[in-house]
Write a protein that holds these residues in place. Structure first.
Motif, short mmCIF file in Angstrom:
data_model
loop_
_atom_site.label_atom_id
_atom_site.label_comp_id
_atom_site.label_asym_id
_atom_site.label_seq_id
_atom_site.Cartn_x
_atom_site.Cartn_y
_atom_site.Cartn_z
N SER A 168 20.35 17.89 11.85
CA SER A 168 21.34 16.98 11.30
C SER A 168 20.68 15.89 10.44
O SER A 168 21.31 15.27 9.61
N ARG A 169 19.37 15.69 10.65
CA ARG A 169 18.65 14.66 9.89
C ARG A 169 17.63 15.25 8.92
O ARG A 169 16.92 14.54 8.25
N LYS A 170 17.55 16.56 8.87
CA LYS A 170 16.49 17.20 8.08
C LYS A 170 17.08 17.94 6.88
O LYS A 170 17.99 18.75 7.04
N LYS A 171 16.57 17.68 5.71
CA LYS A 171 17.02 18.38 4.52
C LYS A 171 16.10 19.57 4.25
O LYS A 171 14.89 19.49 4.42
N LEU A 172 16.71 20.65 3.80
CA LEU A 172 15.93 21.85 3.50
C LEU A 172 15.15 21.66 2.21
O LEU A 172 15.71 21.35 1.18
N GLN A 173 13.84 21.84 2.28
CA GLN A 173 13.01 21.67 1.09
C GLN A 173 12.02 22.83 0.95
O GLN A 173 10.93 22.65 0.41
N THR A 174 12.40 23.98 1.42
CA THR A 174 11.46 25.09 1.46
C THR A 174 12.04 26.32 0.78
O THR A 174 13.18 26.70 1.03
N HIS A 175 11.24 26.97 -0.06
CA HIS A 175 11.65 28.23 -0.65
C HIS A 175 11.80 29.30 0.42
O HIS A 175 11.02 29.34 1.38
N LEU A 176 12.74 30.19 0.25
CA LEU A 176 12.95 31.26 1.22
C LEU A 176 11.70 32.12 1.36
O LEU A 176 11.32 32.50 2.47
N VAL A 177 11.04 32.44 0.25
CA VAL A 177 9.85 33.30 0.30
C VAL A 177 8.79 32.67 1.18
O VAL A 177 8.15 33.34 1.99
N HIS A 178 8.60 31.36 1.05
CA HIS A 178 7.63 30.68 1.90
C HIS A 178 8.09 30.67 3.36
O HIS A 178 7.30 30.82 4.30
N LEU A 179 9.38 30.53 3.54
CA LEU A 179 9.97 30.46 4.88
C LEU A 179 9.66 31.71 5.70
O LEU A 179 9.46 31.65 6.91
N VAL A 180 9.59 32.86 5.04
CA VAL A 180 9.42 34.13 5.76
C VAL A 180 8.04 34.74 5.54
O VAL A 180 7.82 35.91 5.87
N SER A 181 7.10 33.95 5.03
CA SER A 181 5.80 34.52 4.64
C SER A 181 4.94 34.95 5.82
O SER A 181 3.98 35.71 5.64
N ARG A 182 5.23 34.50 7.02
CA ARG A 182 4.45 34.89 8.20
C ARG A 182 5.15 35.95 9.03
O ARG A 182 4.70 36.30 10.12
N ILE A 183 6.25 36.48 8.55
CA ILE A 183 7.05 37.42 9.33
C ILE A 183 6.72 38.87 8.97
O ILE A 183 6.78 39.26 7.81
N TYR A 184 6.38 39.66 9.99
CA TYR A 184 6.09 41.08 9.82
C TYR A 184 7.34 41.90 10.11
O TYR A 184 8.15 41.55 10.98
N VAL A 185 7.46 43.02 9.39
CA VAL A 185 8.66 43.85 9.48
C VAL A 185 8.33 45.19 10.12
O VAL A 185 7.35 45.85 9.76
N GLU A 186 9.16 45.60 11.07
CA GLU A 186 9.07 46.94 11.66
C GLU A 186 10.46 47.55 11.53
O GLU A 186 11.38 47.18 12.25
N ASP A 187 10.62 48.47 10.56
CA ASP A 187 11.95 48.96 10.20
C ASP A 187 12.54 49.97 11.19
O ASP A 187 13.76 50.04 11.33
N ARG A 188 11.71 50.76 11.84
CA ARG A 188 12.23 51.78 12.75
C ARG A 188 13.09 51.18 13.87
O ARG A 188 14.17 51.67 14.18
#
Length: 311
Positions: free
Chosen positions: A61-81
Motif C-alpha cells: 500500500s506504500r510501495k510504488k512499482l518501479q521495476t521492469h517485468l523482465v528484471h522482475l522474473v530474471s531469477r525464475i527458472y521454467v519447467e514446462d512439463r
C-alpha cells in the motif's frame, strides 16, 4: 526478450500494465497428494502463504512499482512439463532444486549424477525472462510458482564461507581484491594481488557500504530483490530449515515421478560443517554491535516477509 527500442521507449509502469499478474492467492492443486503424512507440512505451508500475503497487503500500500517485468522474473527458472516456476535463491538449496527441475523436464534420469558445472554452467534450463511478454504472462498466471528461502544471516555466512574461504577463480580476483584494497589497512602485496583471505568483517564493511567498490552479487542479495515476493504471488514457500520435507511435498503436489526425491547431498565442500545457528554466532562475534544491527537492517524485509526471528 523485447526489442531494445521498446525496452527504452516505455516506462516501467506502462510496460507492466499489459501483464496480468497472478491472482492474490490461488489454492494449491492437491490432486496428486497421497497419504496423510503431509498434513502438518500442508498446514505450515498455508500459514506461510497467508503470513506473506498479509505482510504484502500492508507493505504494497506504500510501495510504488518501479521495476521492469523482465528484471522482475530474471531469477525464475521454467519447467514446462509440470508447469513449475522456481525462483532461485542462492544458498537455499538452489543447486539441488535445479537438478530436480532437470529431471522433471526429462533432461536427466536422476538428480544424483548431475555435476555442479552442469547445474550452473550447462544452460540446460530456461529462465522466464527469455520468453516474450505473452509467454511470461501466461506462465505467471498458469504455472505453480515456488520459492525456497533461508534465515538471512545463515544464508549470508554460508555465502561468505563458500566464496571466500575456499579457492575461487572469480570471487577472489573480482570481489576479494576490491574488498581488501578498500577495507584492509596496510594490506600486503600478496593479498592485493590475489584477493584471497578476505575477513568476514571486511566482507560486511563492503556489504554495508553505499559506495561499494564492486557491485552486489546474487549470493548475498536480499530475497526481496531476487524474487519480488510482494509482486509475484508464490504458490509454495519452502524453507531451507525444512528443505527435504517441503521439497518432497511439493514434488507430490505437481505430480512428479514417484521415485524422484529431493537430493540429500551437499553440493560442494561436503566435508565442511554446515552453516548452522552456532556457526553464524561465531562469525557475528567478529562484528561490532552496530555492524550486527546494520546487517540485520539490510535484510530486514527478508526477516519479516518470511517470519524469521531476528538474531
Amino acid at each position: 526478450r523485447l526489442p531494445e527500442q521498446q525496452k527504452t521507449s516505455e516506462s516501467p509502469l506502462s510496460w507492466f500494465r499489459g501483464v496480468d499478474l497472478p491472482p492474490a492467492l490461488h489454492p494449491l492443486n492437491k490432486t496428486f497428494v497421497k497419504g496423510g503424512e503431509w498434513q502438518d507440512i500442508d498446514s505450515t505451508q498455508e500459514k506461510r502463504r497467508a503470513f506473506l500475503q498479509d505482510f504484502c497487503r500492508k507493505y504494497n500500500s506504500r510501495k510504488k512499482l518501479q521495476t521492469h517485468l523482465v528484471h522482475l522474473v530474471s531469477r525464475i527458472y521454467v519447467e514446462d512439463r509440470h508447469k513449475v516456476l522456481y525462483c532461485e535463491v542462492p544458498k537455499a538449496g538452489c543447486s539441488n532444486w535445479k537438478r530436480v527441475l532437470m529431471v522433471l523436464s526429462g533432461l536427466a534420469a536422476s538428480a544424483n549424477n548431475i555435476s555442479h558445472d552442469d547445474v550452473h554452467y550447462g544452460k540446460h534450463l530456461r529462465k522466464l525472462d527469455s520468453y516474450d511478454l505473452k509467454g511470461i504472462s501466461t506462465r505467471l498466471n498458469m504455472y505453480t510458482k515456488i520459492i525456497f528461502v533461508r534465515d538471512p544471516m545463515e544464508r549470508l555466512v554460508s555465502a561468505f564461507r563458500d566464496k571466500f574461504e575456499h579457492p575461487n577463480s572469480y570471487y577472489h580476483p573480482i570481489f576479494g581484491k576490491a574488498i581488501i584494497k578498500k577495507y584492509r589497512h596496510n594490506a600486503d602485496e600478496e593479498a592485493l594481488k590475489t584477493g584471497s583471505g578476505v575477513k568476514f568483517k571486511e566482507f560486511i564493511q563492503y556489504l554495508l557500504d553505499s559506495h561499494r567498490p564492486v557491485g552486489m552479487d546474487i549470493h548475498w542479495e536480499q530475497v526481496s530483490k531476487l524474487c519480488y515476493p510482494c509482486l509475484i504471488n508464490y504458490d509454495f514457500i519452502g524453507k531451507f530449515e525444512t528443505l527435504e520435507e517441503d521439497a518432497n511435498y511439493f514434488l507430490q503436489l505437481v505430480g512428479a515421478p514417484a521415485n524422484l526425491k529431493f537430493p540429500k547431498f551437499k553440493d560442494r565442500h561436503s566435508s565442511d560443517e554446515r552453516t548452522s545457528t552456532e556457526v553464524v554466532r561465531q562469525y557475528l562475534k567478529e562484528l561490532s554491535k552496530e555492524e550486527r544491527q546494520l546487517t540485520y537492517d539490510f535484510y530486514y524485509l527478508d526477516y519479516v516477509m518470511f517470519n524469521y526471528t531476528s538474531p
